[in-house]
Design a protein around this motif. Structure first.
Motif, mmCIF file in Angstrom:
data_model
loop_
_atom_site.group_PDB
_atom_site.id
_atom_site.type_symbol
_atom_site.label_atom_id
_atom_site.label_comp_id
_atom_site.label_asym_id
_atom_site.label_seq_id
_atom_site.Cartn_x
_atom_site.Cartn_y
_atom_site.Cartn_z
ATOM 1 N N ARG A 13 0.834 -1.197 0.000
ATOM 2 C CA ARG A 13 0.000 0.000 0.000
ATOM 3 C C ARG A 13 0.872 1.251 0.000
ATOM 4 O O ARG A 13 1.972 1.256 0.530
ATOM 5 N N GLY A 14 0.348 2.314 -0.580
ATOM 6 C CA GLY A 14 1.023 3.613 -0.488
ATOM 7 C C GLY A 14 2.021 3.859 -1.599
ATOM 8 O O GLY A 14 2.159 3.057 -2.526
ATOM 9 N N PRO B 130 -3.052 -0.201 16.477
ATOM 10 C CA PRO B 130 -2.438 1.130 16.390
ATOM 11 C C PRO B 130 -2.198 1.537 14.934
ATOM 12 O O PRO B 130 -1.926 0.679 14.091
ATOM 13 N N LYS B 131 -2.293 2.835 14.669
ATOM 14 C CA LYS B 131 -2.103 3.362 13.310
ATOM 15 C C LYS B 131 -0.746 2.972 12.741
ATOM 16 O O LYS B 131 -0.603 2.761 11.539
ATOM 17 N N SER B 132 0.279 2.884 13.626
ATOM 18 C CA SER B 132 1.626 2.554 13.157
ATOM 19 C C SER B 132 1.678 1.166 12.527
ATOM 20 O O SER B 132 2.639 0.818 11.842
ATOM 21 N N VAL B 133 0.657 0.355 12.759
ATOM 22 C CA VAL B 133 0.565 -0.966 12.120
ATOM 23 C C VAL B 133 -0.510 -0.943 11.019
ATOM 24 O O VAL B 133 -0.281 -1.413 9.909
ATOM 25 N N SER B 134 -1.658 -0.330 11.333
ATOM 26 C CA SER B 134 -2.783 -0.449 10.396
ATOM 27 C C SER B 134 -2.665 0.458 9.180
ATOM 28 O O SER B 134 -3.235 0.183 8.136
ATOM 29 N N ALA B 135 -1.901 1.555 9.303
ATOM 30 C CA ALA B 135 -1.932 2.544 8.225
ATOM 31 C C ALA B 135 -0.887 2.320 7.143
ATOM 32 O O ALA B 135 -0.864 3.033 6.148
ATOM 33 N N LEU B 136 0.009 1.368 7.348
ATOM 34 C CA LEU B 136 1.025 1.177 6.307
ATOM 35 C C LEU B 136 1.479 -0.279 6.251
ATOM 36 O O LEU B 136 1.281 -1.025 7.216
ATOM 37 N N ASP B 137 2.062 -0.660 5.123
ATOM 38 C CA ASP B 137 2.609 -2.004 4.999
ATOM 39 C C ASP B 137 4.064 -1.967 5.442
ATOM 40 O O ASP B 137 4.980 -1.752 4.630
ATOM 41 N N VAL B 138 4.272 -2.182 6.748
ATOM 42 C CA VAL B 138 5.614 -2.083 7.338
ATOM 43 C C VAL B 138 6.598 -2.986 6.573
ATOM 44 O O VAL B 138 6.251 -4.093 6.188
ATOM 45 N N HIS B 139 7.811 -2.511 6.422
ATOM 46 C CA HIS B 139 8.860 -3.133 5.595
ATOM 47 C C HIS B 139 8.316 -3.824 4.335
ATOM 48 O O HIS B 139 8.689 -4.941 3.988
ATOM 49 N N LEU B 140 7.406 -3.109 3.676
ATOM 50 C CA LEU B 140 6.888 -3.513 2.365
ATOM 51 C C LEU B 140 6.237 -4.903 2.373
ATOM 52 O O LEU B 140 6.217 -5.589 1.352
ATOM 53 N N MET B 141 5.718 -5.298 3.525
ATOM 54 C CA MET B 141 4.996 -6.578 3.571
ATOM 55 C C MET B 141 3.513 -6.301 3.322
ATOM 56 O O MET B 141 2.838 -5.701 4.162
ATOM 57 N N PRO B 142 3.001 -6.743 2.156
ATOM 58 C CA PRO B 142 1.613 -6.410 1.821
ATOM 59 C C PRO B 142 0.636 -6.963 2.866
ATOM 60 O O PRO B 142 0.679 -8.148 3.187
ATOM 61 N N GLY B 143 -0.197 -6.069 3.400
ATOM 62 C CA GLY B 143 -1.179 -6.520 4.389
ATOM 63 C C GLY B 143 -0.698 -6.437 5.830
ATOM 64 O O GLY B 143 -1.468 -6.691 6.748
#
Ligand SMILES: C[S@@+](CC[C@H](N)C(=O)[O-])C[C@H]1O[C@@H](n2cnc3c(N)ncnc32)[C@H](O)[C@@H]1O
Lengths: 112, 397
Positions: A13-14, B130-143
């Protein structure tokens, strides 16, 4: 959400990071890496088949050189080739589909 | 299956999928080792000399290097290949996981009642992610860690486990638990009288580094929390399959529902850098609340910027700019001693260690390192490279 909806998300995403000023170079890097990866798959699978057929004494070099695909085999291979191209050039389709607001997520390419 | 996922939840990859994964492992090793070395050479030979000519001094910090090196073509290729490789790692494991989604669920259900272990799982459907998890795909892991594709889904756990198996290029060991194995052994040898009865792991994901504590403290009761339900479900089944009893809870580490003074050891690994600054401070305060007097809090993390030279700071901060790790740099700019003392820990109870990887150095070197901690962080600390060491900090209560 259903039991049959067994799809994971394929695209991150993004916004994607971009590094090159020249238009298209970032995409070309993605394409090159996919090509390299697919090429490696071919090499690894070929190595597997070669070792297996030789080990089992199933083929000779001559037979390999003279082989011809049937019409059905050829059609199947063509379809696979189309999927292959979609996979390799996915980044381009992805960029098209991500500007389309109806698409929350671009359709992943077919994977064999 | 991927190389390092061999437990009860392994998924079957076809030969072409295995080849795709193998390619990613090698491609990552090319960019993280070969290209990283190349970039350092370019820095030493071009970037820094040019910077000096222009400014009459060396770059002061990682930021200054980043601003300059950004214009370099090699950096651009390094970065774009690294981003692509990161995305492709996850993509390389998606098809076998998709084929196994229903099967994984069945296996997990069976494992949860397995006689091999007595672990448990508590999911809190009402927990706010938390937004820090829900708002982005951390380290480019989709989902990310929390997405659910169906009822009782655990596939994001499978995606993480198999992804890390390809991603880590062997540096995390056969069970992807090198960090936990190295650090737990170190603590046992360093503090032979410390015998924790209750251990808590914060931000455990699938429990890679939770399980090894059982090996050094087999009598301890082990708990682990995370906000992601799918990773916890997966982690629970994985622990059961390994025959290790762990109690997994879906809870926010900033505010857990455990009692005051109820743990002897509160641990985390690679967790804090994914949390915003405010959350980190709250988590350290929460750890203090949970610890019994005489208990130990310990966080394995990336080394702080102040312990590194400008180039290594820049190198580690790369993730913050390009790998969807927006809190990485803020965390690394914090000063661990200060974070602990501000949360109420005594200054003289602060500890930090640099521990050799058990997989690369073996037990002997870890035992030796107990008495030879010199506090020196270098370019092998927290980086996938030959001679890797793990940094950790914390405090006694
Ligand atoms: C990089 S992973 C940690 C890896 C894991 N500790 C290991 O060593 O394998 C970060 C984890 O922290 C979790 N997380 C993020 N914020 C959290 C919070 N406030 N409370 C609990 N878990 C959180 C994420 O869901 C994710 O699973």
């Amino acid at each position: 959400m259903s039991e049959n909806d067994n799809k994971l998300r394929y695209s991150v995403r993004g916004k994607k990071s971009r590094f090159f000023e020249s238009d298209g170079v970032d995409e070309l890097v993605s394409i090159c890496m996919s090509i390299a990866q697919e090429l490696w798959v071919v090499k690894e699978e070929l190595a597997l088949l070669k070792n297996l057929t030789l080990e089992k004494g199933l083929l000779t070099k001559k037979e390999l050189e003279n082989f011809k695909f049937t019409v059905k085999q050829k059609t199947e291979l063509d379809n696979e080739n189309k999927d292959f191209i979609d996979r390799v050039f996915f980044t381009l389709r992805e960029s098209v589909e991500s500007v389309d607001s109806n698409h929350d997520e671009p359709n992943p390419p077919p994977i064999p | 299956m991927t190389r390092y996922v061999q437990h009860g939840l392994k998924v079957k990859s076809k030969p072409d999928e295995i080849a795709r994964q193998n390619f990613m492992l090698n491609m990552r090793s090319y960019v993280m080792l070969d290209m990283a070395m190349g970039m350092k050479k370019i820095y030493d030979n071009n970037i820094e000399p040019n910077f000096k000519k222009l400014n009459k001094r060396k770059p002061k910090n990682g930021d200054e290097i980043h601003k300059t090196i950004k214009k370099d073509t090699y950096f651009k290729f390094y970065s774009s290949i690294r981003c692509n490789a990161q995305e492709m790692v996850f993509r390389s494991v998606i098809p076998p996981i998709e084929r196994s989604m229903i099967d994984l669920k069945k296996k997990a259900k069976k494992l949860s009642t397995s006689k091999k272990a007595n672990g448990s799982l508590k999911i809190d459907k009402k927990l706010t992610i938390p937004k820090s998890v829900s708002a982005l795909d951390v380290h480019l892991m989709p989902g990310c860690y929390h997405s659910e594709h169906s009822e009782n889904d655990l596939t994001q756990g499978a995606l993480y486990d198999n992804g890390v198996s390809v991603f880590s290029m062997g540096f995390f060991g056969e069970k992807l638990d090198d960090i936990g194995s190295s650090i737990s052994l170190f603590i046992k040898k360093k503090y032979p009288k410390f015998k924790p009865v209750r251990i808590l792991d914060l931000g455990c994901t699938v429990g890679h580094n939770t399980l090894p504590w059982n090996k050094v403290y087999p009598k301890a009761e082990i708990h682990a929390v995370d906000v992601g339900a799918p990773v916890l479900r997966y982690g629970h089944a994985r622990a059961q399959s390994e025959g290790i009893s762990v109690h997994f809870h879906q809870q926010n580490a900033e505010k857990t529902n455990f009692e005051n003074n109820s743990f002897d050891l509160v641990f985390s690994s690679m967790f804090l850098h994914e949390v915003p600054k405010k959350g980190i401070k709250q988590i350290i305060r929460e750890a203090k609340r949970l610890l019994k007097p005489g208990g130990l809090m310990l966080h394995m993390e990336l080394p702080p910027n102040k312990m590194l030279d400008a180039y290594n700071s820049f190198y580690l901060d790369w993730d913050s700019y390009y790998n969807k790790e927006p809190y990485y740099k803020t965390f690394r700019d914090m000063i661990p001693e200060k974070v602990c003392s501000e949360a109420g820990f005594s200054k003289n109870k602060f500890v930090q260690f640099i521990i050799p990887s058990i997989g690369q150095f073996g037990e002997e070197e870890i035992i030796k390192s107990v008495n030879s901690q010199n506090g020196n962080v270098d370019d092998r600390t927290g980086r996938f490279t030959k001679g890797i060491h793990w940094y950790c900090f914390g405090s006694w209560k």
